[in-house]
Design an enzyme around this catalytic site. Structure first.
Site, PDB file in Angstrom:
ATOM      1  N   GLY A 104     -45.128   9.236  48.905  1.00  0.00           N
ATOM      2  CA  GLY A 104     -45.659  10.326  49.689  1.00  0.00           C
ATOM      3  C   GLY A 104     -45.828  11.551  48.768  1.00  0.00           C
ATOM      4  O   GLY A 104     -45.831  12.761  49.683  1.00  0.00           O
ATOM      5  N   SER A 110     -37.176  -4.401  47.776  1.00  0.00           N
ATOM      6  CA  SER A 110     -37.496  -3.396  46.764  1.00  0.00           C
ATOM      7  C   SER A 110     -36.293  -2.807  46.315  1.00  0.00           C
ATOM      8  O   SER A 110     -35.262  -2.025  46.828  1.00  0.00           O
ATOM      9  CB  SER A 110     -38.299  -2.127  47.524  1.00  0.00           C
ATOM     10  OG  SER A 110     -38.946  -0.693  46.668  1.00  0.00           O
ATOM     11  N   HIS A 140     -60.461  14.991  50.653  1.00  0.00           N
ATOM     12  CA  HIS A 140     -61.341  14.472  52.344  1.00  0.00           C
ATOM     13  C   HIS A 140     -62.862  14.204  52.155  1.00  0.00           C
ATOM     14  O   HIS A 140     -63.385  14.211  53.217  1.00  0.00           O
ATOM     15  CB  HIS A 140     -61.346  15.879  53.296  1.00  0.00           C
ATOM     16  CG  HIS A 140     -59.299  16.132  53.545  1.00  0.00           C
ATOM     17  ND1 HIS A 140     -58.329  15.639  53.692  1.00  0.00           N
ATOM     18  CD2 HIS A 140     -58.328  16.069  52.730  1.00  0.00           C
ATOM     19  CE1 HIS A 140     -57.277  15.662  54.560  1.00  0.00           C
ATOM     20  NE2 HIS A 140     -57.212  16.492  53.185  1.00  0.00           N
ATOM     21  N   THR A 141     -63.108  14.099  51.088  1.00  0.00           N
ATOM     22  CA  THR A 141     -64.443  13.252  51.030  1.00  0.00           C
ATOM     23  C   THR A 141     -65.101  11.517  51.328  1.00  0.00           C
ATOM     24  O   THR A 141     -65.898  11.580  52.077  1.00  0.00           O
ATOM     25  CB  THR A 141     -65.303  13.466  49.453  1.00  0.00           C
ATOM     26  OG1 THR A 141     -64.338  13.582  48.401  1.00  0.00           O
ATOM     27  CG2 THR A 141     -65.373  15.749  49.995  1.00  0.00           C
ATOM     28  N   ASP A 142     -63.359  11.629  50.916  1.00  0.00           N
ATOM     29  CA  ASP A 142     -63.744   9.546  51.137  1.00  0.00           C
ATOM     30  C   ASP A 142     -64.637   9.098  52.388  1.00  0.00           C
ATOM     31  O   ASP A 142     -64.680   8.148  52.807  1.00  0.00           O
ATOM     32  CB  ASP A 142     -62.711   8.721  50.731  1.00  0.00           C
ATOM     33  CG  ASP A 142     -61.302   9.530  51.192  1.00  0.00           C
ATOM     34  OD1 ASP A 142     -61.053   9.952  52.491  1.00  0.00           O
ATOM     35  OD2 ASP A 142     -60.151   7.842  51.004  1.00  0.00           O
ATOM     36  N   GLU A 174     -53.110  -1.226  56.130  1.00  0.00           N
ATOM     37  CA  GLU A 174     -52.856   0.800  56.314  1.00  0.00           C
ATOM     38  C   GLU A 174     -53.323   0.871  57.871  1.00  0.00           C
ATOM     39  O   GLU A 174     -52.845   1.784  58.975  1.00  0.00           O
ATOM     40  CB  GLU A 174     -53.714   1.954  55.286  1.00  0.00           C
ATOM     41  CG  GLU A 174     -52.094   2.571  55.303  1.00  0.00           C
ATOM     42  CD  GLU A 174     -52.154   3.004  53.904  1.00  0.00           C
ATOM     43  OE1 GLU A 174     -51.729   4.907  53.428  1.00  0.00           O
ATOM     44  OE2 GLU A 174     -52.152   2.845  52.866  1.00  0.00           O
ATOM     45  N   ASP A 213     -58.172   5.434  48.123  1.00  0.00           N
ATOM     46  CA  ASP A 213     -56.602   4.852  47.518  1.00  0.00           C
ATOM     47  C   ASP A 213     -56.766   3.668  46.769  1.00  0.00           C
ATOM     48  O   ASP A 213     -56.379   3.260  46.243  1.00  0.00           O
ATOM     49  CB  ASP A 213     -55.378   5.242  48.218  1.00  0.00           C
ATOM     50  CG  ASP A 213     -55.442   6.624  48.646  1.00  0.00           C
ATOM     51  OD1 ASP A 213     -55.822   7.571  48.240  1.00  0.00           O
ATOM     52  OD2 ASP A 213     -54.540   6.502  49.482  1.00  0.00           O
ATOM     53  N   GLY A 233     -48.580  11.992  46.888  1.00  0.00           N
ATOM     54  CA  GLY A 233     -49.955  12.073  46.738  1.00  0.00           C
ATOM     55  C   GLY A 233     -50.670  11.244  45.647  1.00  0.00           C
ATOM     56  O   GLY A 233     -51.609  11.316  45.505  1.00  0.00           O
TER      57      GLY A 233
END
Ligand code: ADP
Ligand code: MG
Length: 381
Positions: A116, A62, A29-31, A154, A166, A118
């Protein structure tokens, strides 16, 4: 993939693109706090095979998920029935919003990145799709532009308020080393990892929690902390700018929950910088301590985690070759990441898999990863 493409479209693909998933070695969560992340690509990736079309239609399927799309580039809409196609639609949407003249294609996707968990399968599909559109439309896109476009897919189209981590890693990551990413300047420096160490992913394979809303809550709780500090220190734009000393001088003025979130981010940022120093030499105790502190901070201060993640953390305790372990991704389920003595990866994996399955009844997925090249077109003979 070639066979499936031919069966579906009655023709051979003419171009291929691949984009890797990624894992954070430090920096939860630093980004979105303008901070630092130690991040690396993994050798699990998403492939897109395409054949250009001479009308402005896109057909996409897909091998991983059911459903297909067949849409016109004249009108980009969501498809609630086949939501995964929104990543492809959204890529077209953001490029066209920027004025790009796009051509259509028939495309087929296949990914070895778990969804999903991570490891950012979403960034991988975004990068592969953007590369495909750029190629058929003869548009030149710099790697950083690709990353920023993917983040917009996103944020603006799919509706996930992720930071840049990401997408940046998937496209700017490089084989053989991790990156120390500065999420403010959007620059990174390569970080080597001591060769006798391996990075191992421990995927809980348990259903994910309500990650979206929790993630947004955490983001919203970091902002008032930075804003409060900025009142007395106008140079502060984000938690990235707040030293531990300054934070501690004002900690008591913050709501307790905000204070906990802020302390975690400020300490985690420092751990990223420390880890970048520690990885090349591979000091076991130091690595173990940094990962441990990250896990404790994540669970106690940032209050992320899930029972399955705790079960995995427990399953690793005492496993052969373990050096360090912590949460990966947003931390609401999915994977943990471990640093393990390279020569003991097989014994480590077997031991953790057994202990986790015994405790939860779920077969986990445990695999070593190596940093692979960033997203790019691929020549397939
Ligand atoms: P993560 O990025 O951590 O894997 P996300 O929820 O952000 O998790 O993204 C996962 C979603 O991305 C999948 O549920 C699916 O909709 C989409 N996706 C990724 N790769 C593919 C693929 N190869 N084929 C179809 N959909 C994909
Ligand atoms: Mg994602």
């Amino acid at each position: 993939m070639r066979l499936e493409f031919a069966q579906r479209y009655d023709a051979q693909p003419t171009a291929w693109f691949r984009a890797p998933g990624r894992v954070d070695l430090m920096g939860s969560h630093t980004d979105y706090n303008d901070g630092f992340v130690a991040t690396m690509t993994v050798n699990r990736d998403t492939w897109m095979a395409i054949r250009p079309r001479d009308d402005r239609r896109v057909r996409i399927a897909s091998l991983n998920l059911p459903g297909t799309a067949d849409f016109s580039l004249e009108a980009i809409e969501h498809d609630a029935d086949v939501p995964w196609t929104d990543y492809v639609r959204g890529a077209a949407g953001v490029l066209q919003d920027d004025g790009a003249e796009l051509a259509g294609f028939d495309g087929l996707l296949h990914s070895t990145v778990p969804f999903g968990s991570g490891l950012s399968s979403s960034a991988a599909i975004e990068m592969a799709t953007l590369l495909a559109f750029a190629a058929v439309s003869s548009i030149d896109l710099e790697p950083l532009e690709l990353a920023l476009l993917g983040q917009r897919v996103e944020n603006e189209f799919v509706g996930v308020s992720c930071g840049i981590l990401d997408q940046y890693t998937s496209v700017l990551g490089a084989a053989g080393h991790a990156l120390l990413l500065d999420c403010r300047s959007l620059t990174s420096t390569p970080v080597s990892i001591a060769p006798e160490l391996a990075v191992v992913i421990c995927d809980t394979r348990a259903p994910r929690q309500l990650a979206g809303s929790e993630y947004d809550d955490r983001r919203a709780q970091c902002e008032p902390g930075a804003a409060h500090m900025a009142r007395s220190n106008p140079g502060i734009k984000a938690l990235r700018d707040v030293s531990l000393e300054l934070f501690e001088a004002h900690e008591a003025e913050l709501e307790p929950v905000v204070a906990r979130r802020c302390r975690f981010i400020i300490e985690e940022n420092q751990r990223v910088l420390d880890l970048a120093q520690a990885l090349p030499g591979g000091d076991r105790d130091h690595l173990g301590r940094l990962f441990h502190d990250s896990w404790v901070g994540a669970t106690q201060l940032f209050e992320i985690g899930a029972p399955s993640m705790t079960a995995m953390h427990d399953a690793m305790t005492g496993a052969p070759g373990l050096i360090a372990r912590r949460q990966a991704g947003a931390g609401f389920g999915g994977c943990l990441v471990a640093i393990v003595e390279r020569e003991r990866v097989a014994a480590f994996s077997a031991s953790v898999a057994r202990a986790y399955a015994d405790a939860t009844g779920i077969e986990p997925s445990i695999f070593g990863v190596e940093a692979s090249a960033g997203a790019c077109p691929v020549e397939v003979g």
